[in-house]
Design a protein around this motif. Sequence first.
Motif, PDB file in Angstrom:
ATOM      1  N   GLY A 116      37.641  45.388  35.547  1.00 25.30           N
ATOM      2  CA  GLY A 116      38.511  45.735  36.659  1.00 25.30           C
ATOM      3  C   GLY A 116      38.806  44.564  37.565  1.00 25.30           C
ATOM      4  N   LYS A 117      38.244  43.387  37.272  1.00 23.25           N
ATOM      5  CA  LYS A 117      38.506  42.200  38.074  1.00 23.25           C
ATOM      6  C   LYS A 117      39.932  41.706  37.835  1.00 23.25           C
ATOM      7  CE  LYS A 117      34.998  39.284  38.579  1.00 23.25           C
ATOM      8  NZ  LYS A 117      34.335  39.819  39.782  1.00 23.25           N
ATOM      9  N   SER A 118      40.396  40.873  38.750  1.00 24.18           N
ATOM     10  CA  SER A 118      41.675  40.202  38.559  1.00 24.18           C
ATOM     11  C   SER A 118      41.492  39.026  37.611  1.00 24.18           C
ATOM     12  CB  SER A 118      42.211  39.682  39.896  1.00 24.18           C
ATOM     13  OG  SER A 118      41.362  38.639  40.391  1.00 24.18           O
ATOM     14  N   ARG A 119      42.587  38.484  37.114  1.00 24.60           N
ATOM     15  CA  ARG A 119      42.508  37.293  36.269  1.00 24.60           C
ATOM     16  C   ARG A 119      41.901  36.136  37.042  1.00 24.60           C
ATOM     17  NH1 ARG A 119      42.152  36.739  31.202  1.00 24.60           N
ATOM     18  NH2 ARG A 119      43.895  38.203  30.922  1.00 24.60           N
ATOM     19  N   ARG A 120      42.292  35.987  38.299  1.00 24.42           N
ATOM     20  CA  ARG A 120      41.735  34.904  39.115  1.00 24.42           C
ATOM     21  C   ARG A 120      40.237  35.048  39.268  1.00 24.42           C
ATOM     22  NH1 ARG A 120      43.227  33.754  45.468  1.00 24.42           N
ATOM     23  NH2 ARG A 120      42.376  35.865  45.660  1.00 24.42           N
ATOM     24  N   GLY A 121      39.791  36.274  39.549  1.00 26.97           N
ATOM     25  CA  GLY A 121      38.370  36.499  39.740  1.00 26.97           C
ATOM     26  C   GLY A 121      37.575  36.290  38.468  1.00 26.97           C
ATOM     27  N   PRO A 145      46.651  49.540  33.421  1.00 27.36           N
ATOM     28  CA  PRO A 145      46.216  50.590  34.336  1.00 27.36           C
ATOM     29  C   PRO A 145      44.702  50.511  34.531  1.00 27.36           C
ATOM     30  CG  PRO A 145      47.603  51.480  32.566  1.00 27.36           C
ATOM     31  CD  PRO A 145      47.275  50.071  32.193  1.00 27.36           C
ATOM     32  N   SER A 146      44.220  51.062  35.625  1.00 29.70           N
ATOM     33  CA  SER A 146      42.790  51.023  35.907  1.00 29.70           C
ATOM     34  C   SER A 146      41.983  51.808  34.873  1.00 29.70           C
ATOM     35  CB  SER A 146      42.537  51.614  37.306  1.00 29.70           C
ATOM     36  OG  SER A 146      41.151  51.665  37.592  1.00 29.70           O
ATOM     37  N   LYS A 147      40.753  51.364  34.648  1.00 31.61           N
ATOM     38  CA  LYS A 147      39.822  52.197  33.902  1.00 31.61           C
ATOM     39  C   LYS A 147      39.755  53.559  34.593  1.00 31.61           C
ATOM     40  CE  LYS A 147      36.782  48.252  32.874  1.00 31.61           C
ATOM     41  NZ  LYS A 147      35.406  47.711  33.028  1.00 31.61           N
TER      42      LYS A 147
END
Length: 225
Positions: A116-121, A145-147
């Motif tokens: 669920g993290k962003s690509r940056r994170g 979409p979110s889990k």
Amino acid sequence: MTDLSLVIFDVDGTLVDSQGDILASMRAAFGAEGLPVPERAAVLGIVGLSLPMAIAALAPGLPQAQLDRMVETYKDSYADLRRRGGPDSSPLYAGLPELLDRLGAREDLLLGVATGKSRRGLTALLESHGLTRRFVTTQVADDHPSKPHPAMLFAALAETGVEESRAVMIGDTEYDMDMARAAGLHAIGVSWGYHPRARLGAAHAVVDDAAGLERAIHRILGDAR
């Protein structure tokens, strides 16, 4: 299709213990808006959802513009903590570095991430632990979409050419387990993360340490082959 198998890991609460950074960033997001900060259990209970969904769940009824600001504040806070803290701010759980090395050495097995993290994170986290090249497929909340929606897993299977029966999802939350089931994958829950064992009921197996996880992976994928 390939004869390879695919092991997909969640990140927060599964590979790394990032709760310190998560809690601090959530305090920053709520504090910047003058809102009471949710309790620790509530914050950890929504780990696994995409950030917009997580904050909306913790602060229902707020205007979308305010929720959007909170998401950006969280992201900026988290990125700053990652820069200052390095790998120590989100350490890998005991036994996981060695397990990743052993799994990565197998010619019949590929490793992936669904988070669920962003690509940056995710990029910052993997770089800090020297794991950038470890995973052949990395699926993040920016693109899906979110889990527990199974889109991340469908994308991982498509990128690697692996069949559902030869793939396993490893995570610490009910969202991971439900996502795996929805995609037709085997699901292994880990008890050291942020959801209690009782919430991992959809898992095919629940393990308590890295050694147990390795045995479960070999047992499940051995059965699949």
